[in-house]
Design an enzyme around this catalytic site. Structure first.
Site, PDB file in Angstrom:
ATOM      1  N   GLY A 185     -15.533   5.264 -40.058  1.00 41.90           N
ATOM      2  CA  GLY A 185     -15.772   4.575 -38.798  1.00 41.90           C
ATOM      3  C   GLY A 185     -16.383   5.531 -37.774  1.00 41.90           C
ATOM      4  N   GLY A 186     -15.532   6.108 -36.949  1.00 40.29           N
ATOM      5  CA  GLY A 186     -15.980   6.941 -35.826  1.00 40.29           C
ATOM      6  C   GLY A 186     -17.020   7.983 -36.202  1.00 40.29           C
ATOM      7  N   HIS A 234     -11.665  -6.102 -43.352  1.00 40.10           N
ATOM      8  CA  HIS A 234     -11.298  -4.887 -42.612  1.00 40.10           C
ATOM      9  C   HIS A 234     -10.012  -5.153 -41.826  1.00 40.10           C
ATOM     10  CE1 HIS A 234     -11.459  -1.699 -39.593  1.00 40.10           C
ATOM     11  NE2 HIS A 234     -12.248  -1.050 -40.421  1.00 40.10           N
ATOM     12  N   SER A 290      -9.964   7.846 -40.460  1.00 42.59           N
ATOM     13  CA  SER A 290     -10.183   9.138 -39.800  1.00 42.59           C
ATOM     14  C   SER A 290     -10.768  10.197 -40.727  1.00 42.59           C
ATOM     15  CB  SER A 290      -8.880   9.628 -39.144  1.00 42.59           C
ATOM     16  OG  SER A 290      -8.465   8.713 -38.144  1.00 42.59           O
ATOM     17  N   ASN A 340     -19.151   2.439 -41.124  1.00 40.50           N
ATOM     18  CA  ASN A 340     -18.861   1.198 -40.401  1.00 40.50           C
ATOM     19  C   ASN A 340     -19.056   1.482 -38.919  1.00 40.50           C
ATOM     20  OD1 ASN A 340     -17.791  -1.074 -39.233  1.00 40.50           O
ATOM     21  ND2 ASN A 340     -15.663  -0.666 -39.823  1.00 40.50           N
ATOM     22  N   TRP A 341     -20.180   1.001 -38.390  1.00 36.33           N
ATOM     23  CA  TRP A 341     -20.498   1.298 -36.993  1.00 36.33           C
ATOM     24  C   TRP A 341     -19.635   0.482 -36.023  1.00 36.33           C
ATOM     25  CZ3 TRP A 341     -26.647   1.455 -36.770  1.00 36.33           C
ATOM     26  CH2 TRP A 341     -27.097   2.468 -37.631  1.00 36.33           C
ATOM     27  N   LYS A 342     -18.879  -0.461 -36.543  1.00 38.02           N
ATOM     28  CA  LYS A 342     -18.073  -1.378 -35.720  1.00 38.02           C
ATOM     29  C   LYS A 342     -18.951  -1.996 -34.625  1.00 38.02           C
ATOM     30  CE  LYS A 342     -14.009   1.298 -36.817  1.00 38.02           C
ATOM     31  NZ  LYS A 342     -12.582   1.357 -36.697  1.00 38.02           N
ATOM     32  N   GLU A 388      -9.214  -4.625 -38.911  1.00 38.89           N
ATOM     33  CA  GLU A 388      -9.432  -5.210 -37.580  1.00 38.89           C
ATOM     34  C   GLU A 388      -9.703  -6.709 -37.690  1.00 38.89           C
ATOM     35  OE1 GLU A 388     -12.408  -2.360 -36.343  1.00 38.89           O
ATOM     36  OE2 GLU A 388     -10.861  -0.810 -36.379  1.00 38.89           O
ATOM     37  N   GLY A 435      -9.030   5.158 -36.943  1.00 39.61           N
ATOM     38  CA  GLY A 435      -9.343   5.440 -35.548  1.00 39.61           C
ATOM     39  C   GLY A 435      -8.265   6.201 -34.803  1.00 39.61           C
TER      40      GLY A 435
HETATM   41  C1  PEP Z   1     -12.967   2.090 -40.329  1.00 36.54           C
HETATM   42  O1  PEP Z   1     -13.319   1.513 -39.322  1.00 36.54           O
HETATM   43  O2  PEP Z   1     -13.037   1.518 -41.425  1.00 36.54           O
HETATM   44  C2  PEP Z   1     -12.455   3.455 -40.214  1.00 36.54           C
HETATM   45  C3  PEP Z   1     -11.982   4.023 -41.289  1.00 36.54           C
HETATM   46  O3  PEP Z   1     -12.515   4.034 -38.979  1.00 36.54           O
HETATM   47  P1  PEP Z   1     -12.241   5.594 -38.637  1.00 36.54           P
HETATM   48  O4  PEP Z   1     -13.046   6.412 -39.634  1.00 36.54           O
HETATM   49  O5  PEP Z   1     -12.728   5.756 -37.235  1.00 36.54           O
HETATM   50  O6  PEP Z   1     -10.787   5.840 -38.787  1.00 36.54           O
END
Ligand code: PEP
Length: 250
Positions: free
Chosen positions: A232-233, A97, A211, A12-14, A99, A172
């Site tokens: 994500g990250g 999600h 994470s 997920n590049w957000k 967010e 995150g």
């Molecule tokens: C996400 O955005 O779905 C996510 C899990 O982010 P991260 O891996 O950065 O915690």
């Protein structure tokens, strides 16, 4: 214990990227990802879906959106529909999600409507669920996750979806659920779905998100009900993402 379910690693590049950065990231992924093993999905921001679809042509990397409307067309300014995502080359769409739920007020009912719209258009929805830290601290994790799953059950074909368990406190933050904590919730989700559709539950891909990185992925993937990750990250760094994909293949 191993399962016959093929693992899936989704990025997920957000709201990150530029034409140039996306080009570099995809080129590095194409060079570094293993040729087989876990399925791989990337979810760029909507304005870049067409660019990334072109870059991925002929590769084994699938394309997904980060959101989808519950409506097919009409006066919904700023939205994009599941048929549009199909036309642009998406096979998947992230739905609900945390967010989106927290910052944009998406309720579980709306998430179910979006899931239904995605399925109707032939997309695979990646439906996110997960509790906040205060909810976990209060011992309410299962109740929260059950509440988020509730509107989906009986409304959508659970065999057609992917579920991502993403504890909000782990997204995150650098704080990952331990493999045991994650496995317990994945097992709960599978049992919950199994209560209404045993076959769907057995085949259901349940991703962990929060994470995930190159260092913790293998231990999470060794759990019997963890079928991959929503990342994500670390999905913005080709080397880290490729290492997570490799960890899923073992
Ligand atoms: C996400 O955005 O779905 C996510 C899990 O982010 P991260 O891996 O950065 O915690």
């Amino acid at each position: 214990m191993t399962s016959s379910r093929r693992k899936l690693v989704a990025g997920n590049w957000k709201m990150n990227g530029t034409f140039a950065a996306n080009g570099e990231l995809v080129a590095a992924l194409l060079a570094q990802l293993p040729r087989d093993g876990a399925s791989v999905l990337v979810c760029p921001p909507a304005p870049y879906l067409q660019q990334v679809a072109g870059l991925l042509t002929g590769s084994r990397i699938a394309l997904g959106a980060q959101n989808v409307s519950e409506f097919d067309s009409g006066a919904y300014t700023g939205e994009w529909s599941a048929p549009m995502l199909r036309e642009i080359g998406c096979s998947h769409a992230i739905v609900g999600h945390s967010e989106r739920r927290t910052l944009f007020g998406e309720t579980s009912e709306r998430v179910a409507a979006k899931t239904e719209a995605a399925l109707k258009a032939g997309l695979i929805p990646v439906v996110c669920v997960g509790e906040t830290w205060p909810e976990r601290s209060a011992g309410a994790t299962e109740a929260v996750v059950a509440g988020q799953l509730g509107p989906l059950m009986g409304r959508v074909n659970m065999a057609g979806i992917v579920i991502a368990y993403e504890p909000v406190w782990a997204i995150g933050t650098g704080k990952t659920a331990t493999p045991a904590e994650a496995q317990a919730v994945h097992d709960f989700i599978r049992r919950k779905v199994g209560a209404v559709d045993a076959a769907a539950a057995a085949g259901l891909t349940i991703l962990y998100g929060g994470s995930v990185n190159a260092g913790n992925a293998a231990a999470l993937f060794s759990c019997p009900d963890i079928d991959g990750a929503l990342v994500g990250g670390a999905s913005l760094k080709a080397q880290d993402f490729a290492a997570i994909v490799r960890a899923a293949a073992t």
